[in-house]
Design a protein around this motif. Structure first.
Motif, mmCIF file in Angstrom:
data_model
loop_
_atom_site.group_PDB
_atom_site.id
_atom_site.type_symbol
_atom_site.label_atom_id
_atom_site.label_comp_id
_atom_site.label_asym_id
_atom_site.label_seq_id
_atom_site.Cartn_x
_atom_site.Cartn_y
_atom_site.Cartn_z
ATOM 1 N N THR A 2 0.851 -1.185 0.000
ATOM 2 C CA THR A 2 0.000 0.000 0.000
ATOM 3 C C THR A 2 0.887 1.235 0.000
ATOM 4 O OG1 THR A 2 -1.920 1.009 1.085
ATOM 5 C CG2 THR A 2 -0.199 0.126 2.533
ATOM 6 N N VAL A 3 0.282 2.408 -0.052
ATOM 7 C CA VAL A 3 1.073 3.639 0.031
ATOM 8 C C VAL A 3 1.706 3.658 1.426
ATOM 9 C CG1 VAL A 3 1.039 6.155 -0.018
ATOM 10 C CG2 VAL A 3 -0.402 4.854 -1.605
ATOM 11 N N PRO A 4 3.030 3.698 1.497
ATOM 12 C CA PRO A 4 3.708 3.577 2.790
ATOM 13 C C PRO A 4 3.714 4.892 3.581
ATOM 14 C CG PRO A 4 5.324 3.832 1.057
ATOM 15 C CD PRO A 4 3.976 3.764 0.381
ATOM 16 N N PRO A 5 4.021 4.808 4.884
ATOM 17 C CA PRO A 5 4.066 6.004 5.723
ATOM 18 C C PRO A 5 5.226 6.928 5.363
ATOM 19 C CG PRO A 5 4.756 4.068 6.975
ATOM 20 C CD PRO A 5 4.266 3.582 5.646
ATOM 21 N N ASN A 6 6.272 6.392 4.725
ATOM 22 C CA ASN A 6 7.387 7.223 4.241
ATOM 23 C C ASN A 6 7.914 6.615 2.944
ATOM 24 O OD1 ASN A 6 9.698 5.336 4.819
ATOM 25 N ND2 ASN A 6 8.928 5.585 6.909
ATOM 26 N N SER A 7 8.573 7.425 2.138
ATOM 27 C CA SER A 7 8.973 6.978 0.802
ATOM 28 C C SER A 7 10.087 5.929 0.806
ATOM 29 C CB SER A 7 9.390 8.177 -0.046
ATOM 30 O OG SER A 7 10.508 8.820 0.549
ATOM 31 N N SER A 8 10.743 5.710 1.936
ATOM 32 C CA SER A 8 11.820 4.715 1.981
ATOM 33 C C SER A 8 11.385 3.400 2.644
ATOM 34 C CB SER A 8 13.030 5.290 2.732
ATOM 35 O OG SER A 8 12.682 5.583 4.066
ATOM 36 N N TYR A 9 10.092 3.273 2.950
ATOM 37 C CA TYR A 9 9.607 2.100 3.684
ATOM 38 C C TYR A 9 9.985 0.786 3.002
ATOM 39 C CZ TYR A 9 6.576 -1.238 6.014
ATOM 40 O OH TYR A 9 6.112 -2.324 6.705
ATOM 41 N N TYR A 10 9.676 0.620 1.718
ATOM 42 C CA TYR A 10 9.934 -0.660 1.037
ATOM 43 C C TYR A 10 11.429 -0.872 0.790
ATOM 44 C CZ TYR A 10 4.946 -1.134 0.631
ATOM 45 O OH TYR A 10 3.607 -1.256 0.931
ATOM 46 N N GLU A 11 12.177 0.197 0.605
ATOM 47 C CA GLU A 11 13.630 0.085 0.478
ATOM 48 C C GLU A 11 14.214 -0.454 1.788
ATOM 49 O OE1 GLU A 11 17.515 2.984 -0.047
ATOM 50 O OE2 GLU A 11 15.582 3.684 -0.789
ATOM 51 N N GLU A 12 13.737 0.057 2.906
ATOM 52 C CA GLU A 12 14.198 -0.425 4.209
ATOM 53 C C GLU A 12 13.751 -1.875 4.426
ATOM 54 O OE1 GLU A 12 12.600 2.447 6.953
ATOM 55 O OE2 GLU A 12 13.817 4.063 6.092
ATOM 56 N N TRP A 13 12.535 -2.192 4.001
ATOM 57 C CA TRP A 13 12.001 -3.550 4.168
ATOM 58 C C TRP A 13 12.880 -4.561 3.430
ATOM 59 C CZ3 TRP A 13 9.882 -7.398 1.045
ATOM 60 C CH2 TRP A 13 9.184 -8.412 1.721
ATOM 61 N N THR A 14 13.235 -4.265 2.179
ATOM 62 C CA THR A 14 14.055 -5.203 1.402
ATOM 63 C C THR A 14 15.500 -5.246 1.904
ATOM 64 O OG1 THR A 14 14.522 -3.544 -0.299
ATOM 65 C CG2 THR A 14 12.668 -5.032 -0.702
ATOM 66 N N SER A 15 16.021 -4.134 2.417
ATOM 67 C CA SER A 15 17.419 -4.107 2.864
ATOM 68 C C SER A 15 17.649 -4.975 4.099
ATOM 69 C CB SER A 15 17.871 -2.672 3.139
ATOM 70 O OG SER A 15 17.254 -2.179 4.319
ATOM 71 N N GLN A 16 16.595 -5.334 4.801
ATOM 72 C CA GLN A 16 16.706 -6.154 6.005
ATOM 73 C C GLN A 16 16.623 -7.648 5.697
ATOM 74 O OE1 GLN A 16 13.586 -4.734 8.550
ATOM 75 N NE2 GLN A 16 14.387 -2.658 8.571
ATOM 76 N N ARG A 17 16.541 -8.004 4.421
ATOM 77 C CA ARG A 17 16.348 -9.392 4.044
ATOM 78 C C ARG A 17 17.298 -9.786 2.914
ATOM 79 N NH1 ARG A 17 12.192 -6.876 5.906
ATOM 80 N NH2 ARG A 17 10.594 -7.932 7.102
#
Length: 159
Positions: free
Chosen positions: A38-53
């Motif tokens: 969905t539209v995330p709370p900040n523009s780097s949300y999915y970048e941070e999500w993938t960087s942790q995996r």
């Protein structure tokens, strides 16, 4: 003597296949975890999500959303991703699952309205992110080859 040898060889085959299966087990990821796609709370949300995996061949990604209209659109290049180009393979229903069978880098974005510009986009890097230039052997073929090698070694050393 032959019964003991057969038992040992059989054990080695089963053990090697089991170890290979465990080492190569695939993971299913709910994209964005509890937030979903969905539209995330900040523009780097999915970048941070993938960087942790660390993603591997065989992993499955579930694009799920509970409210609003969204899409999971795969675009071909980093430039299309950076520019939120909304033309590509569009998956329009919630819960869509994608499984990757080779290393490579995949670019996903939401092609609805300004969702991409608001940060609903992500890069999925499988393995080293570089697509193979040749057909990689399957895991089943690798397991069979390993079992054959271990069996041959066992027979050689037990005789």
């Amino acid at each position: 003597m032959a019964g003991r040898l057969s038992f040992t060889v059989g054990f080695l085959i089963v053990a090697s296949v089991g170890l290979l299966h465990g080492a190569c087990a695939a993971t299913t990821y709910m994209v964005g975890d509890d937030l979903g796609w969905t539209v995330p709370p900040n523009s780097s949300y999915y970048e941070e999500w993938t960087s942790q995996r660390t993603f591997q061949i065989g992993d499955t990604f579930v694009f799920n959303w509970t409210a609003g209209t969204h899409s999971a659109t795969e675009v071909s290049t980093r430039e299309e991703y950076d520019n939120c180009t909304k033309m590509g393979m569009i998956l329009m229903f919630a819960g869509v699952q994608i499984t990757f069978d080779a290393n490579g880098t995949h670019y996903f974005l939401c092609s609805e309205g300004t969702h991409c510009e608001q940060g609903q986009k992500m890069v999925i890097k499988i393995g080293d992110g570089i697509a193979p230039s040749f057909a990689a052997p399957s895991l089943a073929a690798a397991a069979a080859l390993s079992a054959l090698l271990l069996s041959t070694l066992a027979i050689f050393f037990l005789n």
